[in-house]
Every structure is written in C-alpha cells, then in structure tokens.
Design a protein around this motif. Structure first.
Motif, PDB file in Angstrom:
ATOM      1  N   UNK A  31       0.843  -1.209   0.000  1.00 20.93           N
ATOM      2  CA  UNK A  31       0.000   0.000   0.000  1.00 20.93           C
ATOM      3  C   UNK A  31       0.875   1.255   0.000  1.00 20.93           C
ATOM      4  N   UNK A  32       0.446   2.234  -0.766  1.00 19.01           N
ATOM      5  CA  UNK A  32       1.201   3.486  -0.849  1.00 19.01           C
ATOM      6  C   UNK A  32       0.673   4.465   0.204  1.00 19.01           C
ATOM      7  N   UNK A  33       1.492   4.708   1.227  1.00 23.47           N
ATOM      8  CA  UNK A  33       1.103   5.650   2.278  1.00 23.47           C
ATOM      9  C   UNK A  33       1.294   7.088   1.785  1.00 23.47           C
ATOM     10  N   UNK A  34       0.591   8.046   2.424  1.00 24.15           N
ATOM     11  CA  UNK A  34       0.722   9.446   1.986  1.00 24.15           C
ATOM     12  C   UNK A  34       2.159   9.961   1.989  1.00 24.15           C
ATOM     13  N   UNK A  35       3.025   9.376   2.846  1.00 19.99           N
ATOM     14  CA  UNK A  35       4.419   9.861   2.879  1.00 19.99           C
ATOM     15  C   UNK A  35       5.268   9.244   1.770  1.00 19.99           C
ATOM     16  N   UNK A  36       4.634   8.442   0.905  1.00 19.97           N
ATOM     17  CA  UNK A  36       5.361   7.885  -0.232  1.00 19.97           C
ATOM     18  C   UNK A  36       5.974   6.513   0.030  1.00 19.97           C
TER      19      UNK A  36
END
Lengths: 380, 109
Positions: A171-176
């Motif tokens: 999964x791609x978290x908002x922090x990259x």
C-alpha cells in the motif's frame, strides 16, 4: 488515490450510482475515482466471482480479468458468476458477458492466459490496483513480486475450508512509503503437499462470498481513499466459530525483491515426481473377479469415505506412516484416493519408510472406478 | 473448615491454570490434526510449549518447525498479536498470560 482527471456521468449513471454519491464521505469524487480506475482481478473463481460482481456493480471504470480456466460443475457451489449453462465454457469470457450485462457503463478486458514471469509485469503495469484471487502458491508469489516491482497495490485474499485471510499489500502511504507485502508474513512457500488447496481439502461455498466481498471493499477503499485500508495487517475470519482476528505484519527491511523468478521451482513444483507402479480400474476389477489375494487401502479422509467407497481399508494420507504395521508386505497392495494424486504421494512416503515393492497406485482413483466399473459409486 | 479448604484449593488450581500461556490454532491446521483444540499449556518458553503440544498432537511440531528446529517459512507464530522475531530458535519470551497463536499460509481462491 482519487484521480484528478474527470469524465462525465450520464443521467443513467448518476441514477445507478446515487446510493454511493449521497454518502457524504464518498460523493461524486469517490464515484469519479472508481470510474477512472483500472483494476486487474487475477482469477475469476471463488474469490473473483463476488469481487468482480461488486466492483462491476460499483462502477469501476475498467476491469481486467485474468483466467485461463473453463467452468466446471464443481465450481458452481461457490463461483456465483456462472450458471449450469456455462459448464465447459471460458470463465473469463463468461464473466465478461455477465458483468457487462450487470453494468454496461464499464469496460471489461479479458486476459485469457496463464500468468507467468514473462507476462506478469507488463500486464500489471496497465492497471492501478490488483486483486489476487488465485488458487495456488506459485501465482500468489508471482503476483506479489510483480506488484512490488511495478509499484502496484495488491489486494490479497485466500480461503480454505472455513477460514479466510484478507490484506492490502504494498500500500502506498501518503508519505510515499510502501506497506508490507506477502513475503513479509510468509517469506517462502510451504513444501509441496504440506498445505492443501480447496480442490483437495474443500471450501464452504459461502466463505469466498464473504472474503471476496471484503476484497472488493478494500479495492474500493484503496481507489477512493475512503476509510482505512487493511494495510500492515492481516485479517483472519473463521466461519466455523465466527472468530475474527487482526494480525500485525512487520515489514522485513532486509527482504528485497529485485526480479521475477521461476515460481514453479520456488514452490518445489518443477521436479518431476518419481513414477509409482500403477494398475488400472479394469485390472483391479479383474483381480477381484479372479480371486487374486490383495489388500486395498483408501488414503482419503473419513468424510470422503462416507460419500463413496469401494471396500478399501481407510488410512488417511496425512497419517499414513502410523499405519505402517497394517500394510501387507507379502501380497499385492493397491492404494487409492479420489483421483490418484494423493495415493501416489502415499506410496512414495511409504517407500521412503520401508523398501516396499508390492504397492500399486490405482490410476484415476475412485472417480475412474465410478466412471468405468460401477456407476452406482457417487462422484464428488 | 474442610469445605473452605476445598473451595480454596479449587480456586487456587483454577487461578494457576489461568496463569498458563494460552495456545490457539488457526482452523486450517485441523486438516492434518482434526482433534486440535485451543488450550492452556504449562510452559515457560515457546519451544517448551511446542514440545507439550506435540505430545498431545503427535507430528504437529514437525509441521511447524523444520528439521533444524526453525519455524517453517509458511508458518507464523504470534504472541499477543505480534509476530515472533526469532524464527531460528524461537527465543521470544513468553509470560504466564501470553496468547500464542499459530497460523499458516492458505492458497485457496
């Protein structure tokens, strides 16, 4: 993951998706994200059936279906995409037809192929999100690794008997940063034969309905950004007790995936198994008619024995070594199961324990006996 | 007085049982060990727990551990919801109230 690009909804589409659009957290933006999304569903079987139905109904704009298989009558107890009339036909194309009838506003692409190390990356690259509903370990590791290499989210689900697992991998978290993947829980597959699949061990038909729907839910959450995706956690569901559990997944920073490999070899499935002596059901029938002295052993499970049996002594393959003292050494021994796979495995295991030269595998198992000798014996 | 002693003994016994680690199994393990049941085990280490469990369900330990005693790669052990760190020697500490959960990979779809 909501896309910036826009397309227009027709009045028919607005009416169709109105129950989504009026959810405040979802709204037109969520529906637009679904319409813009490209989702690849790998496997249109037990898990793929409900997830495809719900994703098509929800309005995912472009759905790809990967499946090379045809519909079999034993699929219909759980694979609700298909009907009796579909038996023998391509799963992927039948699924496309059914889903297009359900929602004509979406595009569906059929990939009627066997996913492998040569085609996986290019195929996955063409989609935003992947949902893994395959039924074997080599493909699960292949899908996982290809998603990591192509920076795609892999919405994972698997089932067996009464138990299901769901997670959102990579999964791609908002922090990259990217979340854990399948190898962070299970670095390597089990040795061949140690974990049975649904065709050997069975599955309660409604279970993939529940777990596949959860898989569709997670795909929608990943696409729209609504809710909290099941990243970094493995969800377990035990349908027998209704117990549920969340398990933490710790990312193994030392683990790297650099390229796709030979997944059959990785799972120990590339080595040809040693042949075992066989007899046909006609030969066995002749032995019986001619009064040949032999021992007949049935290595299936007790519940299979209750469905159909041909007079064998029940010695389930999982405990076969404990039955060693009861296996004749001074006369021929015929070992059978449902189709001949487990009985061959039992013979190899017994030959490793003791130098038997009198063991014979019944070719085609009780299914062949039912088809060719005695049609009163039920097939299952 | 005798009755009080009896009641106290039962209480202390039940309390001591409750002070043992609890072992739970994923449903899929019942495929090979059909009589498998969750329960409390009087053990002070993970390896000791598996020895006890194997006595009750012969063969379970070799299903979970390989020939070198390492955790098989398709199996996971969770202690109070956290995956164990030491897959080589199973040295993660357990306490009297630890929940030990054994689970494995599934492939069905």
């Amino acid at each position: 993951m909501q896309s910036e690009s826009h397309s227009h909804f027709s009045s028919e589409e607005l009416a169709r998706y109105s129950r989504h659009i009026i959810i405040p957290e979802f709204g037109l933006a969520g529906q637009q994200a679904l319409k813009n999304a490209r989702v690849l569903i790998i496997g249109s079987g037990g898990l793929g059936s409900p997830s495809l139905l719900y994703l098509a109904a929800a309005g995912v704009g472009h759905i790809g279906i990967v499946d090379f298989d045809t519909v079999d009558d034993s699929n219909l107890q759980r694979q609700v995409l298909f009907t009796t009339e579909d038996i023998g036909k391509s799963k992927a194309y039948q699924a496309q037809q059914r889903l297009q009838a359900l929602n004509p506003h979406i595009d569906i692409t059929v990939h009627e192929l066997r996913l492998d190390s040569q085609n996986a990356r290019e195929l996955i690259r063409g989609y935003d999100v992947v949902a893994d509903g395959t039924d074997n370990f080599p493909t699960r590791y292949l899908v996982n690794d290809a998603c990591v290499l192509e920076d795609r989210v892999n919405v994972y689900a698997s089932i067996f008997q009464f138990e299901g697992q769901v997670s959102v991998f990579n999964y791609l978290y908002p922090d990259g940063t990217r979340g854990p993947n399948y190898r962070d829980i299970f670095p390597e597959p089990p040795p061949p034969g140690l974990v049975p699949n649904c065709s050997e061990g069975g599955v309660l038909g409604v279970l993939p309905g529940i777990i596949g729907s959860m898989q569709a839910l997670e795909v929608i959450k990943v696409i729209t950004g609504v809710g909290e995706p099941l990243a970094g956690k493995l969800f377990l569901f035990d349908a027998a007790s209704f117990h549920t559990r969340f398990l933490k997944i710790r990312k193994n920073e030392a683990l790297t995936i650099n390229e796709l490999i030979d997944y059959q070899q990785f799972c120990g499935l590339d080595k040809p198994e040693l042949p075992v002596p066989e007899i046909t059901v006609q030969e066995l029938d002749n032995w019986r008619k001619n009064g040949v002295d032999f021992q007949l052993i049935d290595v299936r499970e007790p519940y299979e024995f209750a469905i159909a049996e041909i007079g064998g002594e029940l010695m389930p393959v999982g405990q076969i070594s404990s039955f060693l003292p009861f296996i004749s050494t001074d006369r021929k021994v015929v070992i059978h199961c449902r189709s001949g796979v487990r009985s061959a495995r039992a013979i190899r295991e017994l030959q490793n324990l003791q130098p038997f030269d009198n063991l014979y595998n019944l070719k085609g198992g009780i299914i062949a006996w039912s088809q060719e000798i005695d049609q009163q014996i039920p097939q299952y | 007085m005798i009755l009080l002693h009896h009641v106290l003994s039962i209480f202390l016994f039940e309390f001591s049982v409750l002070q043992m680690p609890q072992v739970r199994f994923t449903y899929a393990l019942k495929r090979f060990f059909p009589h498998l049941q969750d329960g409390r085990i009087d053990a002070s280490s993970l390896m000791e727990t598996l020895h006890h469990v194997d006595r009750q369900y012969p063969g379970l330990k070799s299903y979970i551990l390989d020939e070198q005693g390492r955790l098989r790669k398709h199996v996971q052990i969770y202690l109070d919801g956290e995956p164990i760190r030491d897959r080589e020697t199973l040295g993660d500490p357990i306490g009297p109230e630890t929940e030990i959960y054994l689970m494995q990979a599934l492939s069905g779809g």
